[in-house]
Design a protein around this motif. Structure first.
Motif, PDB file in Angstrom:
ATOM      1  N   TYR A   1      16.019  35.298  49.664  1.00 21.12           N
ATOM      2  CA  TYR A   1      15.549  35.310  48.277  1.00 21.12           C
ATOM      3  C   TYR A   1      16.538  34.529  47.419  1.00 21.12           C
ATOM      4  N   VAL A   2      15.997  33.620  46.596  1.00 12.14           N
ATOM      5  CA  VAL A   2      16.840  32.708  45.824  1.00 12.14           C
ATOM      6  C   VAL A   2      16.571  32.888  44.328  1.00 12.14           C
ATOM      7  N   PHE A   3      17.637  33.071  43.544  1.00 16.12           N
ATOM      8  CA  PHE A   3      17.547  33.175  42.096  1.00 16.12           C
ATOM      9  C   PHE A   3      18.483  32.129  41.491  1.00 16.12           C
ATOM     10  N   GLY A   4      17.988  31.356  40.517  1.00 26.56           N
ATOM     11  CA  GLY A   4      18.866  30.332  39.961  1.00 26.56           C
ATOM     12  C   GLY A   4      18.155  29.335  39.074  1.00 26.56           C
ATOM     13  N   ASP A   5      18.747  28.153  38.958  1.00 22.93           N
ATOM     14  CA  ASP A   5      18.246  27.085  38.086  1.00 22.93           C
ATOM     15  C   ASP A   5      17.889  25.864  38.930  1.00 22.93           C
ATOM     16  N   SER A   6      17.986  24.679  38.354  1.00 25.48           N
ATOM     17  CA  SER A   6      17.533  23.485  39.065  1.00 25.48           C
ATOM     18  C   SER A   6      18.388  23.140  40.278  1.00 25.48           C
ATOM     19  N   LEU A   7      19.580  23.676  40.357  1.00 28.72           N
ATOM     20  CA  LEU A   7      20.399  23.453  41.546  1.00 28.72           C
ATOM     21  C   LEU A   7      19.747  24.058  42.784  1.00 28.72           C
ATOM     22  N   SER A   8      18.941  25.101  42.571  1.00 28.65           N
ATOM     23  CA  SER A   8      18.321  25.810  43.682  1.00 28.65           C
ATOM     24  C   SER A   8      16.802  25.680  43.703  1.00 28.65           C
ATOM     25  N   ASP A   9      16.232  25.029  42.706  1.00 26.19           N
ATOM     26  CA  ASP A   9      14.773  24.879  42.590  1.00 26.19           C
ATOM     27  C   ASP A   9      14.262  23.899  43.649  1.00 26.19           C
ATOM     28  N   THR A  10      13.354  24.366  44.494  1.00 23.03           N
ATOM     29  CA  THR A  10      12.788  23.501  45.537  1.00 23.03           C
ATOM     30  C   THR A  10      11.354  23.080  45.227  1.00 23.03           C
ATOM     31  N   GLY A  11      10.954  23.227  43.961  1.00 20.48           N
ATOM     32  CA  GLY A  11       9.628  22.752  43.583  1.00 20.48           C
ATOM     33  C   GLY A  11       8.885  23.576  42.561  1.00 20.48           C
ATOM     34  N   ASN A  12       9.499  24.613  42.001  1.00 19.72           N
ATOM     35  CA  ASN A  12       8.811  25.449  41.023  1.00 19.72           C
ATOM     36  C   ASN A  12       8.427  24.680  39.763  1.00 19.72           C
ATOM     37  N   ILE A  13       9.392  24.025  39.137  1.00 20.72           N
ATOM     38  CA  ILE A  13       9.095  23.225  37.942  1.00 20.72           C
ATOM     39  C   ILE A  13       8.176  22.060  38.288  1.00 20.72           C
ATOM     40  N   TYR A  14       8.398  21.472  39.426  1.00 26.71           N
ATOM     41  CA  TYR A  14       7.599  20.328  39.882  1.00 26.71           C
ATOM     42  C   TYR A  14       6.118  20.691  39.945  1.00 26.71           C
ATOM     43  N   ASN A  15       5.814  21.842  40.513  1.00 20.40           N
ATOM     44  CA  ASN A  15       4.423  22.268  40.624  1.00 20.40           C
ATOM     45  C   ASN A  15       3.851  22.729  39.290  1.00 20.40           C
ATOM     46  N   LEU A  16       4.662  23.372  38.469  1.00 15.96           N
ATOM     47  CA  LEU A  16       4.197  23.828  37.166  1.00 15.96           C
ATOM     48  C   LEU A  16       3.854  22.669  36.246  1.00 15.96           C
ATOM     49  N   THR A  17       4.494  21.534  36.454  1.00 18.41           N
ATOM     50  CA  THR A  17       4.213  20.345  35.645  1.00 18.41           C
ATOM     51  C   THR A  17       3.285  19.380  36.371  1.00 18.41           C
ATOM     52  N   ASP A  18       2.509  19.919  37.329  1.00 21.72           N
ATOM     53  CA  ASP A  18       1.558  19.112  38.100  1.00 21.72           C
ATOM     54  C   ASP A  18       2.252  17.912  38.742  1.00 21.72           C
ATOM     55  N   LYS A  19       3.413  18.194  39.310  1.00 19.95           N
ATOM     56  CA  LYS A  19       4.230  17.203  40.017  1.00 19.95           C
ATOM     57  C   LYS A  19       4.666  16.050  39.105  1.00 19.95           C
ATOM     58  N   GLY A  20       4.875  16.410  37.829  1.00 23.18           N
ATOM     59  CA  GLY A  20       5.311  15.392  36.872  1.00 23.18           C
ATOM     60  C   GLY A  20       6.794  15.398  36.592  1.00 23.18           C
ATOM     61  N   TYR A  21       7.462  16.532  36.896  1.00 24.63           N
ATOM     62  CA  TYR A  21       8.899  16.618  36.634  1.00 24.63           C
ATOM     63  C   TYR A  21       9.574  17.517  37.662  1.00 24.63           C
ATOM     64  N   PRO A  22      10.694  17.101  38.227  1.00 25.98           N
ATOM     65  CA  PRO A  22      11.330  15.795  38.042  1.00 25.98           C
ATOM     66  C   PRO A  22      10.514  14.674  38.686  1.00 25.98           C
TER      67      PRO A  22
END
Length: 347
Positions: free
Chosen positions: A30-51
């Motif tokens: 189980y991983v808790f953290g920010d972009s150092l540990s993000d393996t695609g959460n923000i990427y998918n939430l932004t429809d693969k627009g960011y990063p």
């Protein structure tokens, strides 16, 4: 001279420790953290627009896999993305809750009031879900926690009291939920980030903030380590990044993206990919250090109290020994989230 002395101390310390015979084994991650540990959460939430990919790699804030990818491979575990991501299946191997821009607390530091959870909120939601279902955390799983950098970068507070408090509450919440094995990272010297020397930031203040945060985190970990039923594995990122040059990185001051003339994604000697995030080569080093820190925990300690720095030192030495067995640093394979509104524009 000071850094050289520290490096010599690390090498000397390696001869004080016996080698570990048994392999590390956990059944979930189980991983808790920010972009150092993000393996695609923000990427998918932004429809693969960011990063944006390219130049970023498949939702990672780097030019290749990040430390979670490498570390998961080492453990034979592949956690799925956060349940807040639409259509994300729940894996029996664990979950990665880390999300780009997360503060140490309840909110997102880069995009406030967005509903995106900070590190503490990720942990509170996890513990709350367990409680609602009359469950406890799997005692045979490994829980990782890395955060705090965004609190100082967006913006930089005058003290580290709040970030330290948030991470302390997060750690104790995991323990209260039943977690027995927790991997916790401190911060590197934020004043040495490429971003610290741009946009009007104060490198001296950032260095002081990260040092104070790391001291507070060490005190929290020291208290938790008094519980014989817990395994708290400390990863000394501060020392690791300060020794990057000795570990084969030839450029530790500039970002790879700022030098397109010599930047070679996935195979370079830069420590930083952008202004705040490590390259995939650096992430591989972090993963190796994390594994070494876990291995060190099961080694009988000398009579004296070695403390958190000793664990970090063992991690660095372990990485050095592993690198001697390789012909080159694996090319295919932190920290702190790049500004969601600035990094891509800048690059």
């Amino acid at each position: 001279m000071k850094k050289q002395a520290v490096a010599a101390g690390f090498v000397l310390f390696s001869f004080m420790l016996p080698t570990k015979a048994s392999a590390v084994s956990f059944d979930q991650l189980y991983v808790f953290g920010d972009s150092l540990s993000d393996t695609g959460n923000i990427y998918n939430l932004t429809d693969k627009g960011y990063p944006q990919s390219p130049p970023y790699f498949e939702g990672r804030f780097s030019d290749g896999p990040n430390w979670v990818d490498y570390f998961g491979d080492q453990l034979g575990l592949k956690p799925t993305l956060s349940p807040i991501i639409p259509s994300t299946p729940i894996s029996t191997q664990g979950i990665n809750f880390a999300i780009g821009g997360a503060s140490s607390g309840l909110d997102n530091a880069v995009v406030p009031d967005s509903g995106l959870p900070g590190v503490l909120k990720q942990v509170l939601d996890f513990a709350g879900t367990l409680k609602a279902n009359n469950q406890t955390a799997n005692p045979d799983a490994l829980y990782t926690l890395w955060g705090g950098g965004n609190d100082f970068l967006f913006p930089n507070p005058k003290d580290s009291t709040t970030p330290n408090s948030n991470i302390s509450v997060a750690l104790n919440t995991l323990v209260g939920a039943g977690a027995k094995n927790i991997l916790v990272f401190n911060l590197p010297d934020l004043g040495e980030l490429p971003a610290a020397k741009s946009r009007g930031r104060n490198p001296t203040a950032l260095s002081q903030s990260s040092s104070e945060f790391d001291l507070g985190l060490a005190e929290t970990v020291s208290v938790l380590n008094q519980n014989p039923n817990l395994n708290i594995f400390s990863v000394d990122i501060y020392s690791l990044f300060n020794q990057a040059s000795a570990l084969g990185f030839t450029n530790v001051t500039e970002s790879c993206l700022s030098r397109p003339d010599i930047c070679n994604p996935g195979n370079n000697k830069f420590l930083f990919w952008d202004d705040v995030h490590p390259t995939t080569a650096a992430h591989k080093l972090v993963a190796d250090t994390a594994l070494a820190a876990i291995e060190a925990k099961s080694v009988p300690e000398p009579a004296i109290n070695l403390g958190i720095l000793a664990v970090g030192a063992f991690g660095v030495v372990g990485v050095l020994k592993r690198q001697q067995k390789r012909s080159a640093l694996v090319s295919a394979g932190r920290v702190f989230d790049a500004q969601l509104s600035h990094t891509i524009v800048e690059n």
